[in-house]
Design an enzyme around this catalytic site. Sequence first.
Site, PDB file in Angstrom:
ATOM      1  N   GLU A  67       0.840  -1.198   0.000  1.00 20.74           N
ATOM      2  CA  GLU A  67       0.000   0.000   0.000  1.00 20.74           C
ATOM      3  C   GLU A  67       0.878   1.252   0.000  1.00 20.74           C
ATOM      4  O   GLU A  67       0.663   2.171  -0.759  1.00 20.74           O
ATOM      5  CB  GLU A  67      -0.887  -0.047   1.255  1.00 20.74           C
ATOM      6  CG  GLU A  67      -1.892   1.045   1.366  1.00 20.74           C
ATOM      7  CD  GLU A  67      -2.943   0.978   0.271  1.00 20.74           C
ATOM      8  OE1 GLU A  67      -3.459   2.048  -0.071  1.00 20.74           O
ATOM      9  OE2 GLU A  67      -3.236  -0.130  -0.234  1.00 20.74           O
ATOM     10  N   LYS A  82      19.213   6.150  22.824  1.00 22.69           N
ATOM     11  CA  LYS A  82      19.174   4.696  22.823  1.00 22.69           C
ATOM     12  C   LYS A  82      20.514   4.110  23.269  1.00 22.69           C
ATOM     13  O   LYS A  82      20.548   3.119  24.002  1.00 22.69           O
ATOM     14  CB  LYS A  82      18.807   4.180  21.429  1.00 22.69           C
ATOM     15  CG  LYS A  82      18.501   2.711  21.402  1.00 22.69           C
ATOM     16  CD  LYS A  82      17.635   2.360  20.234  1.00 22.69           C
ATOM     17  CE  LYS A  82      17.107   0.953  20.369  1.00 22.69           C
ATOM     18  NZ  LYS A  82      16.147   0.644  19.317  1.00 22.69           N
ATOM     19  N   ALA A  83      21.610   4.735  22.820  1.00 20.57           N
ATOM     20  CA  ALA A  83      22.938   4.270  23.231  1.00 20.57           C
ATOM     21  C   ALA A  83      23.063   4.325  24.749  1.00 20.57           C
ATOM     22  O   ALA A  83      23.531   3.381  25.391  1.00 20.57           O
ATOM     23  CB  ALA A  83      24.023   5.111  22.565  1.00 20.57           C
ATOM     24  N   LYS A 141       2.553  -8.135  21.084  1.00 25.15           N
ATOM     25  CA  LYS A 141       3.067  -7.607  22.355  1.00 25.15           C
ATOM     26  C   LYS A 141       1.906  -7.461  23.345  1.00 25.15           C
ATOM     27  O   LYS A 141       0.751  -7.394  22.934  1.00 25.15           O
ATOM     28  CB  LYS A 141       3.705  -6.244  22.100  1.00 25.15           C
ATOM     29  CG  LYS A 141       5.025  -6.344  21.358  1.00 25.15           C
ATOM     30  CD  LYS A 141       5.898  -5.168  21.738  1.00 25.15           C
ATOM     31  CE  LYS A 141       7.312  -5.388  21.262  1.00 25.15           C
ATOM     32  NZ  LYS A 141       8.209  -4.308  21.691  1.00 25.15           N
ATOM     33  N   HIS A 149       8.775  -7.827  12.314  1.00 27.96           N
ATOM     34  CA  HIS A 149      10.012  -7.042  12.308  1.00 27.96           C
ATOM     35  C   HIS A 149      11.178  -7.889  11.811  1.00 27.96           C
ATOM     36  O   HIS A 149      11.380  -8.997  12.297  1.00 27.96           O
ATOM     37  CB  HIS A 149      10.374  -6.577  13.723  1.00 27.96           C
ATOM     38  CG  HIS A 149       9.471  -5.516  14.262  1.00 27.96           C
ATOM     39  ND1 HIS A 149       9.764  -4.809  15.405  1.00 27.96           N
ATOM     40  CD2 HIS A 149       8.292  -5.026  13.827  1.00 27.96           C
ATOM     41  CE1 HIS A 149       8.798  -3.931  15.640  1.00 27.96           C
ATOM     42  NE2 HIS A 149       7.885  -4.049  14.704  1.00 27.96           N
ATOM     43  N   GLU A 168      16.237  -1.958   9.790  1.00 28.26           N
ATOM     44  CA  GLU A 168      15.054  -2.561  10.425  1.00 28.26           C
ATOM     45  C   GLU A 168      13.875  -2.423   9.471  1.00 28.26           C
ATOM     46  O   GLU A 168      13.549  -1.319   9.039  1.00 28.26           O
ATOM     47  CB  GLU A 168      14.723  -1.879  11.753  1.00 28.26           C
ATOM     48  CG  GLU A 168      13.505  -2.516  12.440  1.00 28.26           C
ATOM     49  CD  GLU A 168      13.133  -1.857  13.770  1.00 28.26           C
ATOM     50  OE1 GLU A 168      13.509  -2.397  14.817  1.00 28.26           O
ATOM     51  OE2 GLU A 168      12.477  -0.795  13.741  1.00 28.26           O
ATOM     52  N   ALA A 180      -1.182   1.227  15.528  1.00 26.13           N
ATOM     53  CA  ALA A 180       0.120   1.587  16.118  1.00 26.13           C
ATOM     54  C   ALA A 180       0.287   3.104  16.208  1.00 26.13           C
ATOM     55  O   ALA A 180       0.860   3.615  17.168  1.00 26.13           O
ATOM     56  CB  ALA A 180       1.261   0.977  15.308  1.00 26.13           C
ATOM     57  N   GLU A 183      -1.939   4.242  19.155  1.00 28.40           N
ATOM     58  CA  GLU A 183      -1.382   3.770  20.419  1.00 28.40           C
ATOM     59  C   GLU A 183      -0.098   4.527  20.770  1.00 28.40           C
ATOM     60  O   GLU A 183       0.163   4.825  21.932  1.00 28.40           O
ATOM     61  CB  GLU A 183      -1.105   2.263  20.320  1.00 28.40           C
ATOM     62  CG  GLU A 183      -0.880   1.590  21.654  1.00 28.40           C
ATOM     63  CD  GLU A 183       0.592   1.444  21.995  1.00 28.40           C
ATOM     64  OE1 GLU A 183       0.870   0.943  23.094  1.00 28.40           O
ATOM     65  OE2 GLU A 183       1.460   1.828  21.187  1.00 28.40           O
TER      66      GLU A 183
HETATM   67  P1  GTP Z   1      13.415  -0.792  20.891  1.00 33.02           P
HETATM   68  O1  GTP Z   1      14.529  -0.566  21.848  1.00 33.02           O
HETATM   69  O2  GTP Z   1      12.210   0.081  21.145  1.00 33.02           O
HETATM   70  O3  GTP Z   1      13.872  -0.705  19.462  1.00 33.02           O
HETATM   71  O4  GTP Z   1      12.915  -2.260  21.152  1.00 33.02           O
HETATM   72  P2  GTP Z   1      13.436  -3.603  20.498  1.00 33.02           P
HETATM   73  O5  GTP Z   1      14.833  -3.449  20.052  1.00 33.02           O
HETATM   74  O6  GTP Z   1      13.082  -4.744  21.397  1.00 33.02           O
HETATM   75  O7  GTP Z   1      12.583  -3.666  19.180  1.00 33.02           O
HETATM   76  P3  GTP Z   1      11.086  -4.097  18.942  1.00 33.02           P
HETATM   77  O8  GTP Z   1      11.163  -4.987  17.766  1.00 33.02           O
HETATM   78  O9  GTP Z   1      10.384  -4.620  20.133  1.00 33.02           O
HETATM   79  O10 GTP Z   1      10.325  -2.727  18.572  1.00 33.02           O
HETATM   80  C1  GTP Z   1      10.933  -1.713  17.866  1.00 33.02           C
HETATM   81  C2  GTP Z   1       9.912  -0.782  17.223  1.00 33.02           C
HETATM   82  O11 GTP Z   1       8.636  -1.391  17.046  1.00 33.02           O
HETATM   83  C3  GTP Z   1       9.607   0.467  18.004  1.00 33.02           C
HETATM   84  O12 GTP Z   1      10.559   1.458  17.744  1.00 33.02           O
HETATM   85  C4  GTP Z   1       8.222   0.848  17.486  1.00 33.02           C
HETATM   86  O13 GTP Z   1       8.325   1.458  16.202  1.00 33.02           O
HETATM   87  C5  GTP Z   1       7.581  -0.494  17.292  1.00 33.02           C
HETATM   88  N1  GTP Z   1       6.842  -0.958  18.476  1.00 33.02           N
HETATM   89  C6  GTP Z   1       7.186  -1.971  19.289  1.00 33.02           C
HETATM   90  N2  GTP Z   1       6.271  -2.158  20.262  1.00 33.02           N
HETATM   91  C7  GTP Z   1       5.296  -1.241  20.061  1.00 33.02           C
HETATM   92  C8  GTP Z   1       4.061  -0.917  20.746  1.00 33.02           C
HETATM   93  O14 GTP Z   1       3.669  -1.526  21.752  1.00 33.02           O
HETATM   94  N3  GTP Z   1       3.336   0.107  20.244  1.00 33.02           N
HETATM   95  C9  GTP Z   1       3.702   0.810  19.131  1.00 33.02           C
HETATM   96  N4  GTP Z   1       2.926   1.799  18.701  1.00 33.02           N
HETATM   97  N5  GTP Z   1       4.873   0.539  18.474  1.00 33.02           N
HETATM   98  C10 GTP Z   1       5.668  -0.461  18.930  1.00 33.02           C
HETATM   99 MG    MG Z   2      13.671   0.093  17.698  1.00 35.84          MG
END
Ligand code: GTP
Ligand code: MG
Length: 234
Positions: A67, A82-83, A141, A149, A168, A180, A183
């Site tokens: 899409e 994040k670091a 989740k 992902h 990613e 998403a 939320e």
């Molecule tokens: P991060 O440290 O946030 O990157 O977590 P991670 O390395 O465990 O990665 P994960 O695959 O869990 O999620 C990374 C990305 O997925 C986030 O940056 C969001 O874009 C998205 N995401 C994950 N969980 C949620 C959620 O509960 N709600 C929403 N809106 N987005 C989410």
């Molecule tokens: Mg992330």
Amino acid sequence: EEILKQEQERFIKENLLSDEMIELLKENIMPFNTLMAYYRCAIMEVETKFKVLNEEFSLQYDRNPIESIKSRIKSMDGIFKKAKKKNIPITMEGIEEGIRDIAGVRVICSFPEDIYMLADCLLKQDDVVLVERKDYIKNPKPSGYRSLHLIIEIPIFLQNEKKMMKVEVQFRTIAMDFWASVEHKVRYKKNIPDSEAEQLAAELSSCADQIAAMDNKMEEIRRRIAEAEEREAE
Ligand code: GTP
Ligand code: MG
């Protein structure tokens, strides 16, 4: 020399930076900018792969599995936050190794089955290396979040070298993406009282289930339309 200094100062002014970050950038402003350029190149490579698949699929089946595609580079601020959070050393190597979502590509599909088809097609390509796969569609989740992902590595071809870059890739349906985005707004709003936030989380979780049911229903309807068309053509 002078340009380098101006560049440093511009960067430091534009981004409210921590002392550690300023230290890194003083030595590494050019390498840092170069690294970000490489991530932009990696995004272009991944986007092109999806555009090619979309084109081929639409010729073959007369419909587009994709899409839309939304890509982004993580902000400086985001990278350093994040670091810090993940105790990743604030060095060029630390950032490149430890932060895997500096380049992000979001592929929005119409139907859940398109997500798996596209992910398989991408991973079958011989220049794509899978680093990690998280299926939040099969295993949502606790929030209700659903998406597939992938962390992949793909090569970008520079003048004198081939460099593997991490990207990613998030695959979602239109409905999952809508959920998403709503939320996300609730999650990052700071002045919602706890009791209200709890209730909203419960309602959002219920919406996520309804959306998943609807996605599956829409997919079934699409399949039945295709089957009816095939019968008609026979
Ligand atoms: P991060 O440290 O946030 O990157 O977590 P991670 O390395 O465990 O990665 P994960 O695959 O869990 O999620 C990374 C990305 O997925 C986030 O940056 C969001 O874009 C998205 N995401 C994950 N969980 C949620 C959620 O509960 N709600 C929403 N809106 N987005 C989410
Ligand atoms: Mg992330």
